[in-house]
Design an enzyme around this catalytic site. Structure first.
Site, mmCIF file in Angstrom:
data_model
loop_
_atom_site.group_PDB
_atom_site.id
_atom_site.type_symbol
_atom_site.label_atom_id
_atom_site.label_comp_id
_atom_site.label_asym_id
_atom_site.label_seq_id
_atom_site.Cartn_x
_atom_site.Cartn_y
_atom_site.Cartn_z
ATOM 1 N N ASP A 309 11.581 0.290 -7.211
ATOM 2 C CA ASP A 309 11.176 1.196 -6.133
ATOM 3 C C ASP A 309 11.132 2.628 -6.615
ATOM 4 O O ASP A 309 10.194 3.363 -6.360
ATOM 5 C CB ASP A 309 12.209 1.120 -5.001
ATOM 6 C CG ASP A 309 11.707 0.253 -3.874
ATOM 7 O OD1 ASP A 309 10.499 -0.063 -3.884
ATOM 8 O OD2 ASP A 309 12.510 -0.101 -3.012
ATOM 9 N N MET A 445 4.884 -0.095 -2.372
ATOM 10 C CA MET A 445 3.772 -0.995 -2.119
ATOM 11 C C MET A 445 2.805 -0.411 -1.108
ATOM 12 O O MET A 445 1.611 -0.554 -1.232
ATOM 13 C CB MET A 445 4.310 -2.343 -1.616
ATOM 14 C CG MET A 445 4.964 -3.178 -2.683
ATOM 15 S SD MET A 445 3.920 -3.333 -4.129
ATOM 16 C CE MET A 445 2.846 -4.650 -3.592
#
Lengths: 523, 498
Positions: A309, A445
């Site tokens: 992340d 994402m």
């Protein structure tokens, strides 16, 4: 005269009142005109305080202007003494009283004769210091007053100070209306407890005046925030030879360094107090083990910065602005612990400009020291960072420019006094900060999906032409392509493409030009 | 304990209105806060508050997020050099005003004088004309400082200053009543004396008698002035209403009078500075806020207008009395007014059951207290105490007599009116009386709530729309909100949290 719309730090008397109302059973009487007691509103509303704010005004009106306060201030002091029976009444000058030039010290002396409480005149110049400096000064003044009082009654006071048997500290500078102060205090308490260090006293928040004489019983002092508490720490160092730790335990690296400093100090002091060698090695060993444990497993921030992340954060541009403590610590966290590019770090604490420059040196591209919020706004508009970490003012600038903002410092609104546990310091603090940073950037994402599928907003904002250069024409395919770009970066891409086209003397922007621009900028 | 009982005996309710004055140690907002609603109301204005960081910090905290919308107000922040006169006031203000003129180009710049400018005796009134000439747009000076005024009185000082800038009213020849009918002139003279009469009467009455309607003038019978019929509003002398209201509310009140055939020729202030109404002899003026006594005085004495002293259009009862009084002055028989009022009361029924027989305590901070108390008594509530920063018995004469009448009608004891209250004493009285609702400033709300005393913030009444028939519901919405909240939470068992 200065044209001002907004200010970062409040006037001096606010600082003094914050000290007074943080202590228990201390009452402040402001020498002020009607309406200047809005501090009570701030405390009652922002802090959602359940008790009446122990601040009243001795009203300056026309009569006072004409004849002086005469008996009024003294009467108000004695009355408050009888009504509330405080330990200390702090007479607080305001901008109004400082130009009236009444001899407030005289009122204090006269009132002292008829009261059970102690009376002090807050020694701050309204036109020279701001809220933070005044708070710092007033806290020192009160501490010095009570320690000197003790010394006067007992000449051998300094010699008779009993250091606690276990290592102990005072925490200086936890205040009412401070940015997450209560949560930070709890977190510091938790870490210190883990390290086997006792809290001697926390001042001023919740502190009792009559306990101040026991401040020197602690081994050393901790000053979590640079703006307030440092003067008191220095006073105690000078008078009682008490060392202090001025590091702010914000972020993993700083917290670790803070813990090491504490352990080293404890070792040094305990060797003075002759603790066994075995104890010492044990402490060093357990300190490092504790840091390691906490960093890798209790705090999630270290793992977060390794997780995929956080990869997406690499090199993202950010701007940091706030008080010196939080802005410097945040800059270091973003750069050192998350790999974010801080284009500009700044503070409104001009009194701490040198310290701030030194702290952020090597961590950011440029430093901005200003009290003018429009300068900060212009800087944001110019840099166009992907996220801002600042005060409520920067949050609003961000809103206008469509840039997300995490609030890291005062001045703040009621939403920055959360009910839930949200420290910024210590190991739990690192988790909170990681969340704040992560949620501030739109990424991961979502970012990719937006790019691939052309975004989920269908607003054709593209027709709103920001560019003054009318010569540039976007052809249809380029317009379509531009619309595929996620909303929050679209404006910037458009501007960059146009900038590129202008330098290359291109009149019509096609998809090819857009790609060329992107490549040129990337290179 | 003895302290408590003396307090209790102090609050024993009286038969007539009782006026008291305490120490003035109470919490209210600084009058410069009027900037926050006036800059929004007068859309082509710019407000420059000449003061210190203290003033600026108050504005930025009290007005919350409004600052972020690029407001048309700013601080001229005085620095040490200004205080010690090392810097020249005129040059400094010139520089700032030129900058404002350049950046914003307002139709008017309003200087708000503060405590500091008072103390250092900065001659704002003297400097304004010079700078006005220089920048070519009007500069108005209002001394809205905490030395002299409280909260809403700030608006009063601004409007009083603005009244001087209204164009001069010229009596049109065609409607000059002087030559035509002398009886009508008489009625005008009577009307002009009405205000004075009311005052005199009230002063007498406070001692003993019942208030009589001050309308004994011949204009009462509509037949005597046939020219005032709704079909011919042109012959009506101009009527200017004063007090800043949101545009929609101003429109509602204007239409309420139009329904009675009375034309409102203008408002002080209008939505734009350039549209200020004409004033002068022959113009009738009527206030909509209870805190506008200076403006009223200025309009009467300096602009020679005739003041209609009426209760204020807050609550359906107040609105009706207000319209009636204006009708009476213009010799118009009000139509459907009683019916209109009762329809409104009918629509309030659900709220009225909630407030009935509940007790209220006004700590006092915005001068709307008398009107609100009068309305709440009419709603069936019991008012223990009306704290108020400043009580102008002359300007509020009609409102006070309506309050007295309302108390008699509703058969409740007269509340005591405490001017310049002392918050500390008030809190002792609140503890003793345990009222169902305390209307108070933000400084005391949370601490009282924590002690199980229900509160409503008084500031909301200043910012909410409370005028006219249409907005009566909004007042009760505010008043009942804490009561309704309490009904929701009443069985949880944690009403006292200290």
């Amino acid at each position: 005269m200065k044209l001002a719309y907004w200010m970062y730090a409040g006037p001096a008397h606010i600082g003094t009142l914050r000290v007074a109302s943080s202590f228990k059973n201390v009452h402040a009487i402001m020498h002020a005109p009607l309406g200047d007691d809005y501090f009570n509103v701030m405390r009652s509303m922002l802090e959602r305080e359940r008790d009446f704010t122990p601040v009243t005004a001795s009203i300056v009106d026309r009569h006072v202007l004409a004849r002086g306060s005469q008996e009024k201030v003294v009467e108000n002091i004695t009355r408050k003494d009888q009504q509330e029976k405080p330990d200390l009444i702090l007479l607080t000058p305001t901008c109004t009283s400082s130009i009236l030039q009444e001899d407030l010290q005289n009122f204090v002396e006269r009132a002292t004769r008829n009261t059970n409480s102690d009376i002090l005149l807050a020694d701050v110049n309204h036109y020279r210091v701001n809220e933070f400096q005044a708070a710092d000064r007033t806290l020192e003044q009160i501490v010095a007053f009570y320690l000197e009082k003790e010394y006067k009654s007992n000449r051998s006071f300094s010699e008779t100070i009993q250091k606690t048997t276990q290592p102990s500290v005072n925490i200086l500078g936890i205040f009412t209306l401070g940015f997450h102060h209560h949560h930070d205090c709890r977190e510091i308490y938790r870490v210190l407890k883990d390290l086997g260090i006792q809290i001697n006293q926390i001042i001023p928040e919740g502190g009792l005046i009559k306990n101040l004489k026991r401040l020197p019983n602690a081994w050393f002092n901790i000053v979590p925030y640079r703006e307030i508490g440092l003067m008191t720490a220095k006073y105690l160092e000078k008078q009682f030879n008490m060392p202090y730790i001025g590091t702010t335990p914000m972020g993993l690296v700083e917290t670790a360094s803070w813990i090491r400093q504490i352990c080293n100090l404890v070792l040094k002091l305990s060797s003075e107090l002759q603790t066994s060698q075995l104890e010492k090695t044990h402490r060093i060993y357990s300190c490092e083990k504790y840091i390691d444990q906490q960093t890798r497993f209790v705090s999630q921030a270290a793992w977060f910065s390794r997780s995929i992340d956080c990869q997406n954060l690499t090199g993202k541009k950010a701007l940091v602005f706030g008080d010196a403590t939080h802005s410097a610590a945040m800059t270091k966290i973003l750069v050192r612990e998350m790999g974010i590019n801080v284009c500009c770090a700044g503070t409104y604490c001009q009194q701490d400009a040198d310290w701030f420059r030194e702290q952020v040196q090597g961590f950011c591209d440029q430093v901005l020291i200003t009290e003018d919020h429009t300068k900060v706004g212009n800087m944001i508009a110019q840099i166009e960072p992907a996220a801002i970490f600042g005060t409520q003012m920067e949050r609003h600038v961000g809103k206008r420019l469509d840039i997300p903002c995490g609030v890291i410092s005062a001045p703040i609104h009621i939403q920055n006094f959360p009910l839930s546990y949200r420290p910024f310091l210590g190991y739990e603090g690192t988790n909170q900060i990681a969340d704040l940073v992560y949620n501030s950037f739109t990424l991961g994402m979502e970012d990719h999906l937006l790019e691939i599928f052309g975004g989920h907003d269908v607003k054709t904002v593209i027709t709103k032409n920001l560019s003054t250069d009318q010569n540039l024409i976007w052809d249809q395919s380029a317009v379509t392509e531009l619309q595929k770009i996620p909303g929050f970066v679209r404006k910037r891409i458009k501007r960059n493409t146009e900038k590129y086209a202008r330098t290359k003397n291109i009149k019509e922007i096609t998809v090819e030009v857009m790609y060329a621009a992107k490549e040129a900028l990337a290179g | 304990m003895s302290n408590l009982s003396t307090n209790l005996s102090e609050v024993a309710l009286t038969e007539t209105l009782k006026f008291e004055c305490e120490t003035g140690n109470y919490h209210t907002f600084c009058p410069i806060s009027c900037v926050s609603w006036l800059y929004q109301k007068i859309s082509d204005s710019f407000f420059l508050v000449i003061g210190t960081k203290t003033c600026g910090y108050f504005l930025q905290n009290a007005l919350g997020v409004m600052i972020f919308a690029e407001p048309r107000y700013a601080m001229a922040e005085l620095e040490e050099g200004d205080i010690s006169a090392q810097l020249h006031d005129l040059d400094e203000l010139k520089r700032l005003c030129l900058q404002i003129q350049q950046d914003r180009n307002p139709s008017v710049i309003v200087w708000i004088g503060t405590c500091t400018t008072e103390i250092i005796k900065m001659d704002l009134e003297g400097m304004a004309p010079k700078i006005e000439e220089l920048i070519g747009s009007p500069v108005i000076v209002a001394r809205a400082n905490g030395l002299d005024y409280a909260f809403t009185q700030g608006e009063d000082t601004v409007l009083a200053a603005m009244a001087h800038r209204c164009p001069e009213y010229k009596i049109p020849n065609s409607t000059q009543p002087t030559n035509k009918k002398s009886p009508e002139l008489d009625s005008w003279n009577n009307v002009s004396n009405l205000f004075e009469e009311t005052l005199n009467k009230f002063n007498l009455i406070t001692t003993e008698q019942q208030i009589e309607s001050p309308s004994q003038s011949p204009s009462q019978s509509p037949s005597q002035s046939p020219s005032q019929s709704p079909s011919q509003p042109l012959s009506q002398p101009p009527l200017v209403l004063f007090g800043s209201l949101p545009n929609t509310v101003a429109q509602q009140l204007t239409r309420e009078l139009e329904n009675q055939g009375i034309l409102v020729s203008g408002w002080l202030p209008e939505a734009r500075y350039e549209e200020l109404p004409a004033l002068g002899p022959g113009v009738f003026v009527c206030g909509v806020h209870p805190f506008l006594s200076r403006t009223a005085t200025t309009l009467m004495r300096r602009r020679k207008c005739q003041l209609i002293g009426a209760p204020f259009p807050i609550g359906p009862d107040g609105t009706r009395a207000w319209v009636e009084k204006i009708c009476q002055v213009f010799g118009v028989q009000p139509k459907n007014l009683e019916q209109r009022e009762s329809t409104i009361w009918e629509s309030l029924k659900d709220y009225l059951t909630l407030v009935k027989s509940k007790s209220v305590f006004f700590m006092g901070d915005n001068l709307l207290e008398i009107s609100l108390a009068r309305f709440l008594i009419r709603c069936g509530m019991i008012v223990y105490e009306i704290g108020i920063p400043y009580m102008d018995k002359r300007f509020q004469a009609s409102e006070l007599s309506l309050l007295e009448k309302t108390c008699n009608d509703m058969k409740v004891a007269m509340p005591r009116i405490v001017e310049k209250p002392d918050n500390y004493n008030q809190i002792q009285r609140i503890r003793a009386l345990q009222p169902d609702l305390v209307i108070t400033g933000l400084a005391h709300s949370n601490p009282l709530e924590a002690r199980g005393i229900t509160t409503k913030w008084s500031v909301e009444f200043t910012f909410a729309q409370i005028h006219g028939f249409t907005n009566a519901r909004d007042i009760l919405e505010l008043v009942t909100r804490p009561l309704r909240r309490n009904t929701h939470l009443k069985d949880l068992g944690w009403s006292k949290l200290v």
